[in-house]
Design an enzyme around this catalytic site. Structure first.
Site, PDB file in Angstrom:
ATOM      1  N   GLU A  40      -5.911   2.772 -16.148  1.00 56.11           N
ATOM      2  CA  GLU A  40      -6.284   4.147 -16.490  1.00 56.11           C
ATOM      3  C   GLU A  40      -5.295   5.125 -15.858  1.00 56.11           C
ATOM      4  O   GLU A  40      -4.906   4.964 -14.702  1.00 56.11           O
ATOM      5  CB  GLU A  40      -7.700   4.447 -15.993  1.00 56.11           C
ATOM      6  CG  GLU A  40      -8.201   5.830 -16.353  1.00 56.11           C
ATOM      7  CD  GLU A  40      -9.617   6.103 -15.871  1.00 56.11           C
ATOM      8  OE1 GLU A  40     -10.272   6.994 -16.431  1.00 56.11           O
ATOM      9  OE2 GLU A  40     -10.066   5.437 -14.916  1.00 56.11           O
ATOM     10  N   LYS A 109     -12.198   8.542 -23.794  1.00 57.11           N
ATOM     11  CA  LYS A 109     -13.292   8.263 -22.854  1.00 57.11           C
ATOM     12  C   LYS A 109     -14.524   9.077 -23.229  1.00 57.11           C
ATOM     13  O   LYS A 109     -14.484  10.298 -23.333  1.00 57.11           O
ATOM     14  CB  LYS A 109     -12.827   8.614 -21.439  1.00 57.11           C
ATOM     15  CG  LYS A 109     -13.739   8.161 -20.322  1.00 57.11           C
ATOM     16  CD  LYS A 109     -13.055   8.459 -18.980  1.00 57.11           C
ATOM     17  CE  LYS A 109     -13.767   7.875 -17.798  1.00 57.11           C
ATOM     18  NZ  LYS A 109     -13.003   8.112 -16.545  1.00 57.11           N
ATOM     19  N   CYS A 150     -13.110   3.038 -17.941  1.00 56.98           N
ATOM     20  CA  CYS A 150     -13.684   3.256 -16.616  1.00 56.98           C
ATOM     21  C   CYS A 150     -15.186   3.564 -16.636  1.00 56.98           C
ATOM     22  O   CYS A 150     -16.003   2.673 -16.792  1.00 56.98           O
ATOM     23  CB  CYS A 150     -12.889   4.340 -15.896  1.00 56.98           C
ATOM     24  SG  CYS A 150     -13.081   4.289 -14.089  1.00 56.98           S
TER      25      CYS A 150
END
Length: 265
Positions: A40, A109, A150
């Protein structure tokens, strides 16, 4: 399929980061990796103030560099994530490229990292970033993969949506910190693997205790039994693991917790 996770050290120099990523992808390909994943925010410090400054639109220099890494090394490449600019918005975005350099997928995300842990980490991605929408899957000759970033891995519904869309592995560019990493990193990746009877693989930056945001590291691969196949520790390096998708089918038949249509797809 041989998977390689590039646990690289991320600096404040974007050009240096791109060069390091390119060298690592080439090294991974040299080790026989067929799919390579970067961490990331591999091209910039993990700091909300940096995201608009380091950000680029799709098709920009970072996107082009990732495309070249995939094509020059003939690998499937999950390009970690980068700050993606579109209009007045900034997204935390992962691009996936084929061995010919074709963009296969883009995941923005969905669940932004907004935490305030008493005595620990405070970080508010939503101060700068906009959320993406929906689940992301992509196809390869090896099978179908799910992709998230994440904090997304904390949400079982998203993992199940990817599973119901046919994923046999979930790939996670990530950067857990020193508060949540020791507590939840391995737990979450093993839990999502067991919940959905598939592989999970998460790639993090190497730990840099001098950085403003310190990554926990420990890039990790778990199999459908929840067994940790590989753990990258804290230093920079390339972590490789073999994924046998026959294991997914076998586990789903032996322990039939998923709907019948997902047990042998």
């Amino acid at each position: 399929m041989k998977l390689a996770l590039v646990q690289m050290r991320v600096s404040a120099d974007k050009t240096e980061n791109l060069s390091a990523a390119a060298a690592a992808v080439a090294a991974a390909a040299g080790q026989g990796a067929e799919l390579v994943m970067l961490p990331e925010m591999f091209c910039c410090p993990y700091d909300t103030r940096c995201f608009p400054v380091y950000g680029e639109p799709a098709g920009g220099n970072v996107w082009q560099a990732l495309r070249r890494m995939a094509a020059e090394n003939r690998v499937w490449l999950v390009g970690g994530s980068m700050p993606e600019l579109e209009g007045d918005r900034v997204y935390n975005t992962s691009f996936v490229f084929s061995p010919t350099g074709e963009q296969l997928a883009r995941h923005r995300k969905v669940h932004l990292f907004d935490i305030d842990v008493a005595g620990g980490q405070r970080f508010m991605e939503s101060d700068i970033l906009s959320p993406g929408e929906g689940c992301t899957v992509f196809d390869t000759p090896f099978g179908r993969f799910g992709l998230c970033i994440c904090f997304d891995i904390r949400f079982p519904a998203l993992a199940r949506e990817m599973t119901e869309a046919g994923a046999k592995a979930i790939l996670v560019p990530a950067a857990f910190n020193m508060t949540t990493g020791p507590l939840h990193w391995e737990l979450l990746l093993r839990a999502r693997a067991v919940d959905n009877q598939l592989f999970t693989a998460a790639c993090a930056p190497a730990r840099d205790t001098g950085a403003g945001y310190v990554s926990y590291g420990h890039s990790l691969v778990a199999d459908p039994w929840g067994t940790v196949l590989a753990d990258g520790g804290t230093e920079a390096g390339i972590l490789c693991a073999e994924l046998d998708f026959g294991t997914v089918d076998a586990v789903r038949r032996q322990i039939p917790v998923l709907p019948p249509q997902l047990r042998d797809i």
